[in-house]
Design an enzyme around this catalytic site. Structure first.
Site, PDB file in Angstrom:
ATOM      1  N   GLU A 127      10.717  10.825  10.937  1.00 58.76           N
ATOM      2  CA  GLU A 127       9.281  11.531  10.422  1.00 58.76           C
ATOM      3  C   GLU A 127       8.785  12.101  11.416  1.00 58.76           C
ATOM      4  OE1 GLU A 127       7.316   8.188   8.416  1.00 58.76           O
ATOM      5  OE2 GLU A 127       8.996   7.693   7.359  1.00 58.76           O
ATOM      6  N   ASN A 170      15.906  11.276  10.413  1.00 59.05           N
ATOM      7  CA  ASN A 170      15.422  10.838   8.941  1.00 59.05           C
ATOM      8  C   ASN A 170      13.921  11.183   8.793  1.00 59.05           C
ATOM      9  OD1 ASN A 170      16.134   8.838   6.687  1.00 59.05           O
ATOM     10  ND2 ASN A 170      14.412   7.745   7.634  1.00 59.05           N
ATOM     11  N   HIS A 206      11.979   8.997  -1.486  1.00 58.24           N
ATOM     12  CA  HIS A 206      10.911   8.222  -2.340  1.00 58.24           C
ATOM     13  C   HIS A 206      10.398   8.977  -3.244  1.00 58.24           C
ATOM     14  CE1 HIS A 206      10.986   4.735   0.813  1.00 58.24           C
ATOM     15  NE2 HIS A 206      10.970   5.809   1.639  1.00 58.24           N
ATOM     16  N   GLU A 235      16.305   5.928   1.883  1.00 58.28           N
ATOM     17  CA  GLU A 235      15.544   4.671   1.363  1.00 58.28           C
ATOM     18  C   GLU A 235      14.973   5.025  -0.121  1.00 58.28           C
ATOM     19  OE1 GLU A 235      12.041   5.116   3.848  1.00 58.28           O
ATOM     20  OE2 GLU A 235      13.343   5.128   5.845  1.00 58.28           O
ATOM     21  N   ASP A 237      14.049   5.017  -3.645  1.00 55.81           N
ATOM     22  CA  ASP A 237      13.312   4.478  -4.795  1.00 55.81           C
ATOM     23  C   ASP A 237      12.496   5.522  -5.603  1.00 55.81           C
ATOM     24  OD1 ASP A 237      11.116   4.948  -3.214  1.00 55.81           O
ATOM     25  OD2 ASP A 237      10.797   2.829  -2.638  1.00 55.81           O
TER      26      ASP A 237
HETATM   27  O1  G3I Z   1       4.470  -8.545   9.709  1.00 55.98           O
HETATM   28  C1  G3I Z   1       3.025  -8.466   9.484  1.00 55.98           C
HETATM   29  C2  G3I Z   1       2.483  -9.744   9.139  1.00 55.98           C
HETATM   30  O2  G3I Z   1       2.567 -10.762  10.395  1.00 55.98           O
HETATM   31  C3  G3I Z   1       1.118  -9.726   8.693  1.00 55.98           C
HETATM   32  O3  G3I Z   1       0.578 -10.979   8.415  1.00 55.98           O
HETATM   33  C4  G3I Z   1       1.086  -8.877   7.279  1.00 55.98           C
HETATM   34  C5  G3I Z   1      -0.326  -8.519   6.834  1.00 55.98           C
HETATM   35  O4  G3I Z   1      -0.424  -7.262   6.303  1.00 55.98           O
HETATM   36  O5  G3I Z   1       1.584  -7.550   7.749  1.00 55.98           O
HETATM   37  C6  G3I Z   1       3.049  -7.702   8.076  1.00 55.98           C
HETATM   38  O6  G3I Z   1       3.445  -6.520   8.448  1.00 55.98           O
HETATM   39  C7  G3I Z   1       3.607  -5.524   7.479  1.00 55.98           C
HETATM   40  C8  G3I Z   1       4.997  -5.223   7.580  1.00 55.98           C
HETATM   41  O7  G3I Z   1       5.281  -4.187   6.456  1.00 55.98           O
HETATM   42  C9  G3I Z   1       6.133  -6.264   7.173  1.00 55.98           C
HETATM   43  O8  G3I Z   1       5.806  -6.806   5.997  1.00 55.98           O
HETATM   44  C10 G3I Z   1       2.648  -4.285   7.553  1.00 55.98           C
HETATM   45  O9  G3I Z   1       1.247  -4.745   7.180  1.00 55.98           O
HETATM   46  C11 G3I Z   1       3.193  -3.272   6.445  1.00 55.98           C
HETATM   47  O10 G3I Z   1       2.438  -2.090   6.713  1.00 55.98           O
HETATM   48  C12 G3I Z   1       4.429  -2.887   6.638  1.00 55.98           C
HETATM   49  O11 G3I Z   1       4.859  -2.054   5.652  1.00 55.98           O
HETATM   50  C13 G3I Z   1       6.307  -1.314   5.663  1.00 55.98           C
HETATM   51  C14 G3I Z   1       5.808   0.087   6.030  1.00 55.98           C
HETATM   52  O12 G3I Z   1       7.178   0.880   6.175  1.00 55.98           O
HETATM   53  C15 G3I Z   1       5.293   0.460   7.226  1.00 55.98           C
HETATM   54  O13 G3I Z   1       5.120   1.686   7.433  1.00 55.98           O
HETATM   55  C16 G3I Z   1       7.131  -1.469   4.616  1.00 55.98           C
HETATM   56  O14 G3I Z   1       7.071  -3.029   4.270  1.00 55.98           O
HETATM   57  C17 G3I Z   1       8.307  -0.834   4.500  1.00 55.98           C
HETATM   58  O15 G3I Z   1       9.101  -0.589   3.445  1.00 55.98           O
HETATM   59  C18 G3I Z   1       8.073   0.828   4.939  1.00 55.98           C
HETATM   60  O16 G3I Z   1       9.293   1.411   5.047  1.00 55.98           O
HETATM   61  C19 G3I Z   1       8.980   3.021   5.544  1.00 55.98           C
HETATM   62  C20 G3I Z   1      10.107   3.302   6.354  1.00 55.98           C
HETATM   63  O17 G3I Z   1      10.136   2.245   7.522  1.00 55.98           O
HETATM   64  C21 G3I Z   1      10.120   4.529   6.554  1.00 55.98           C
HETATM   65  N1  G3I Z   1       9.772   5.563   5.582  1.00 55.98           N
HETATM   66  C22 G3I Z   1       8.831   4.979   4.488  1.00 55.98           C
HETATM   67  C23 G3I Z   1       9.159   3.676   4.138  1.00 55.98           C
HETATM   68  C24 G3I Z   1       7.908   3.426   3.155  1.00 55.98           C
HETATM   69  O18 G3I Z   1       6.624   3.557   3.582  1.00 55.98           O
END
Ligand code: G3I
Length: 305
Positions: A127, A170, A206, A235, A237
């Site tokens: 990105e 990517n 997405h 990715e 969906d």
């Molecule tokens: O690990 C922490 C945890 O300790 C905490 O208590 C909790 C509270 O919010 O947050 C947890 O972290 C979260 C993490 O996912 C793990 O679950 C983050 O807040 C959350 O923002 C994060 O979201 C991820 C997101 O990327 C962040 O940018 C999504 O799971 C993940 O599916 C998403 O994936 C991205 C790809 O990497 C890149 N392309 C877009 C895609 C969708 O956004």
């Protein structure tokens, strides 16, 4: 073939999913994963904040759990992601230029070396381009301090660290022909012309009602493939439900199968229950792990039943 992975394999492709380590202990989650998929991408566990939360101090435990789970069952692993502006620990953004350069290269080298030989493809840079019509680079510590050359430098470092891994760029909103995908296309063309090591381009894919599967999706994949790189759907969906969602999924799979260098498809999660789209239903299995019409459409498009 009666599973996504086996049907894709008969077409010479992999069919993968994003996996979260903290769900592997849930039997329905693990059973669905183990039965249907033959490639995994750690959803968050290989990101910079997870593996190098403070400088020079690496923690691979959660990602290792996923890699070990996959390897012991013959599944492939996609690496996601080495250099990205998001989920970047704040210490990285505080470094001055020379330090940032060495931290970036050290991060790539350490992380790729840890899993050397175990990752089929790495998202080396994720990105790096802006949305919209400018085709410009996105602001990030890497872009702002190291300049346009950071992507090339990251790929060269990655090639040296694990020469067997396919190195991918990517991005999202690059799935059809548009200003952003044109900018990525021009970068890849330039890299190929100058011998910068790049092997693949990932199209996140997405999709939702505001951003549906583009009508020129296949043509866009093909123009990248024609540059001499593999293309991967990384990715996938698609928001929605029922027949409309199923048809969109089918179109994506058929586009990949029509492009010989489209080597595999990854959906961004096993079940709607854990999708990053909090209230959405964008995946192939519902919250109870039942197969949705979208599942059947994908399996059928892959030639399975
Ligand atoms: O690990 C922490 C945890 O300790 C905490 O208590 C909790 C509270 O919010 O947050 C947890 O972290 C979260 C993490 O996912 C793990 O679950 C983050 O807040 C959350 O923002 C994060 O979201 C991820 C997101 O990327 C962040 O940018 C999504 O799971 C993940 O599916 C998403 O994936 C991205 C790809 O990497 C890149 N392309 C877009 C895609 C969708 O956004």
């Amino acid at each position: 073939a009666s599973t996504l992975g086996a049907a894709a394999a008969e077409k010479g492709r992999y069919f993968g999913t994003a996996v979260a380590a903290n769900h592997l202990g849930e039997s329905a989650y693990a059973n669905t994963l183990n039965t249907e998929f033959n490639s995994v991408t750690p959803e968050n566990e290989m990101k910079w904040d997870a593996v190098e939360p403070s400088r020079g101090s690496f923690s691979y435990g959660s990602a290792d759990q996923i890699v070990n789970h996959a390897q012991s069952r013959g599944m492939k692993v996609r690496g996601h992601t080495l250099v990205w502006h998001s989920q970047l620990p704040s210490w990285v953004g505080s470094l001055a230029t020379a330090d940032l350069r060495s931290a970036m290269n050290n991060h790539i080298t350490q992380v790729m070396t840890h899993w050397k030989g175990k990752i089929h493809s790495w998202d080396v840079v994720n990105e790096a381009f802006q949305d919209g019509s400018s085709g410009a680079r996105r602001s990030s510590p890497f872009q702002d301090k190291l300049g346009n050359g950071f992507i090339e430098e990251a790929f060269r470092t990655a090639r040296a660290a694990d020469p067997a891994a396919k190195l991918c760029y990517n991005d999202y909103n690059t799935d059809g022909v548009n200003a952003k995908s044109n900018a990525v296309y021009n970068m890849v063309r330039d890299f190929k012309a100058r011998g910068v090591p790049i092997d693949c381009v990932g199209f996140q894919s997405h999709f939702n009602s505001a951003s549906p599967v583009p009508s020129d999706y296949q043509a866009n994949l093909q123009r990248f493939a024609d540059l001499g790189v593999d293309v991967q759907i990384t990715e996938l969906d698609i928001e929605g439900s029922g027949t409309a969602q199923a048809n969109s999924y089918s179109n994506v799979v058929r586009a990949c199968l029509a492009v010989s260098r489209c080597t595999g498809i990854t959906v961004w999660g096993v079940t709607d229950k854990y999708s990053w789209r909090a209230s959405g239903t964008p995946l192939l299995f519902d919250g109870n792990y039942a197969k949705k019409p979208a599942y059947t459409a994908v399996l059928t498009a892959l030639g399975g039943s």
